[in-house]
Design an enzyme around this catalytic site. Sequence first.
Site, PDB file in Angstrom:
ATOM      1  NE  ARG A   1       2.530 -16.548 130.847  1.00  0.00           N
ATOM      2  CZ  ARG A   1       1.976 -17.693 130.207  1.00  0.00           C
ATOM      3  NH1 ARG A   1       0.980 -18.431 130.610  1.00  0.00           N
ATOM      4  NH2 ARG A   1       2.015 -17.884 128.870  1.00  0.00           N
TER       5      ARG A   1
ATOM      6  CG  ASN B   1       3.467 -22.977 131.402  1.00  0.00           C
ATOM      7  OD1 ASN B   1       2.916 -24.127 130.600  1.00  0.00           O
ATOM      8  ND2 ASN B   1       2.994 -21.917 130.892  1.00  0.00           N
ATOM      9  CD  GLU B   2       2.906 -21.634 126.868  1.00  0.00           C
ATOM     10  OE1 GLU B   2       2.951 -20.435 127.324  1.00  0.00           O
ATOM     11  OE2 GLU B   2       2.038 -22.501 126.287  1.00  0.00           O
TER      12      GLU B   2
ATOM     13  CD  GLU C   1      -0.611 -24.723 127.777  1.00  0.00           C
ATOM     14  OE1 GLU C   1      -0.903 -23.447 127.044  1.00  0.00           O
ATOM     15  OE2 GLU C   1       0.020 -24.610 128.720  1.00  0.00           O
TER      16      GLU C   1
ATOM     17  CD1 TRP D   1      -3.302 -16.081 124.071  1.00  0.00           C
ATOM     18  CD2 TRP D   1      -2.146 -15.383 122.164  1.00  0.00           C
ATOM     19  NE1 TRP D   1      -2.905 -17.158 123.249  1.00  0.00           N
ATOM     20  CE2 TRP D   1      -2.380 -16.889 122.122  1.00  0.00           C
ATOM     21  CE3 TRP D   1      -1.426 -14.687 121.021  1.00  0.00           C
ATOM     22  CZ2 TRP D   1      -1.956 -17.684 120.990  1.00  0.00           C
ATOM     23  CZ3 TRP D   1      -1.036 -15.524 120.102  1.00  0.00           C
ATOM     24  CH2 TRP D   1      -1.465 -16.876 119.871  1.00  0.00           C
TER      25      TRP D   1
ATOM     26  CD  GLU E   1      -3.432 -17.160 129.929  1.00  0.00           C
ATOM     27  OE1 GLU E   1      -3.559 -17.843 128.792  1.00  0.00           O
ATOM     28  OE2 GLU E   1      -2.737 -17.885 130.831  1.00  0.00           O
ATOM     29  CE  LYS E   2     -11.683 -10.021 133.037  1.00  0.00           C
ATOM     30  NZ  LYS E   2     -10.155  -9.657 133.199  1.00  0.00           N
TER      31      LYS E   2
ATOM     32  CG  HIS F   1      -7.250 -19.152 126.706  1.00  0.00           C
ATOM     33  ND1 HIS F   1      -7.506 -20.298 126.390  1.00  0.00           N
ATOM     34  CD2 HIS F   1      -5.930 -18.939 126.047  1.00  0.00           C
ATOM     35  CE1 HIS F   1      -6.770 -20.849 125.708  1.00  0.00           C
ATOM     36  NE2 HIS F   1      -5.609 -20.144 125.406  1.00  0.00           N
TER      37      HIS F   1
END
Length: 657
Positions: A103, A141-142, A298, A306, A346-347, A349
Amino acid sequence: MFFGGDYNPEQWPEQSWPDDVARMREAGVNLVTVGVFSWALLEPAEGRYEFGWLDRILDLLADGGIGVDLATATASPPPWLSVAYPDSLPVDADGHRLWPGSRQAYCPSSPRYRTASVRLARTLAERYGGHRALRMWHVGNEYGCHVPRCYCDVSAEAFRTWLRERYDLAALNETWGTRFWSQEYTSFDQVLPPRRTPAFSNPTQVLDFARFSSAELLDCYRGERDVLRELTPDVPVTTNFMAGMHWEMDYWAWAAEVDLVSNDHYIRVHDPHGHVNLAFSADVTRGLAGGEPWLLMEHSTSAVNWQPRNVPKTPGQMRRNSLTHVARGSEGALFFQWRASKAGAEKYHSALLPHAGTDSRIWREVVELGSDLGKLAEVTGSVVSSTVAIVLSWESVWAQERPSQPSADMTATDELAAWHAALWRLGITVDFVAPGADISGYRVVMLPSLYLLSGVDRDVLARYVESGGTLVVGAYSGVVDERDHIVLDGYPGALREVLGVRMEEFVPLLDGQTITLSDGSAGRVWREFGRVTTAEVIAAYADGEDAWSRWLAGHPAITRNTRGDGTAWYVSTRLDPPSLERLLGRITGEAGVAGSGVPLELVRRSHADGRTYLFAINHDEEGAVPLDVAGVDLLTGADFPGEVPPGGVVVIKVVTP
Ligand SMILES: [Zn+2]
């Protein structure tokens, strides 16, 4: 109070969406962020849009009474864009182009990226600007999380344009100190980003490139925001910061460009004081919001994916974390993400709805938190106030935290956190302010580590002291000006007069070495050799392990200077946590600032009409703590004075006598 999180319905079959909405209602969710990573689905080929799925989910959410923070979906460009325009991909300092497949794979200066992202934002605003679910816009985003700086040829040209707007060639050479190491430029065409060099890069070039890079990403944000404001002037626009976690964006500049400051924060599980870092991040964010309420965009219900080892939050920890953000000014608690992914990066997370489904600890805690937040509606709009401020500058962090300094251990971000943590332990709530901000209302202003200080901002500090303020300055502050040039004739140049000291040499300590001061305090990392001019010596260097300890013995370590109606303290070493807490406790006490005096995290939010809410967070998971405050806990209805349960949180509506 907002409650919810990122919702990525495109990861799930459409027939499950009504269930999602029903469960959101069960948990009390009232706001979800949709579409953050949906560019590839929304625009599967350049200029061809497929909005059907987004139409349907927004309608479902609206029917369920759930508001939408609609993302512009531009944080992760789709594969077709990087194939069609490979020069839109970012390049690192070694000249390697980064590949798509994760990303944020875009160059902030890329005209291709900017055109495509603004076009998508415009198309979304045209289609959904009047949708009944829309509550706010979520741009990108971020920003800067993965690619804060790009070193490609396109970015190089943009950097030269940025420099030309600030300098002529002579001024550039003077500011960058190019007489050294034969770096004199005879044409702007020779100027490059600070790509990997044989030895240290030019520090002011690096500093200017950091400024340019933050501004360049901010321009990306502004491009999208401007079309949203044009088409939907009444819908607030935000983008989620990472204050206190990532340091590459100058958030003072960014905060001025959003309608609502929002922030992401994640606990680092290896840090036993992760909840103090949470308070730091929340307080910095409140500073960015100018003291006004902000929004936690968030955080996590439990583990993230991570870190090297991703330990889940203990039972009750999520509630403490979420309500601490609210205590410190957030108007709710949002999470990444609604439903834990079964595929993708990110599964692992955590989410509000975990892999285990609704028959799970996490889900039960989520439902409880939703219920808690529902009871805090009357807290919204109230503000946290403080009489102590810390001055924070991203530019100064950039200038200080780079190679070729007197000590690699002399980092700024650690010391900012250490002073904040000492005040946290004392039970003193602290605001963060920008250099040059109006600080006249604070009883104590602290500069834990402010290496770079302009003359204008120095004058603000001097006037503050002269008119009665208490200033506390940590070592290695005020050493360079905004060009990263040393202020000559003794350290700390810019602050020498107000502090009443004149230091000649920095004397760093080696790794692991400690020193003792005459008042029993312990220091590490740093010492200075010099004398007082007008200050009095509060503690002198006393003892240590190396040859310099003998030469420094008796010389000033901690000093206090009276100037005008105020006082300016200087701490020329880095105190260990107990010594720092003791010193800051003494200084704040003398300035009339009282700590909480109880082993609880206490924060007050108040309305202008005087209604006050005391948040009390008990981080001890084993013992209850009595709290002698009169009022009623909004969460349980319990009368106070009473006890804060082990690991618990109470929000007392304070009865004013
Ligand atoms: Zn680039």
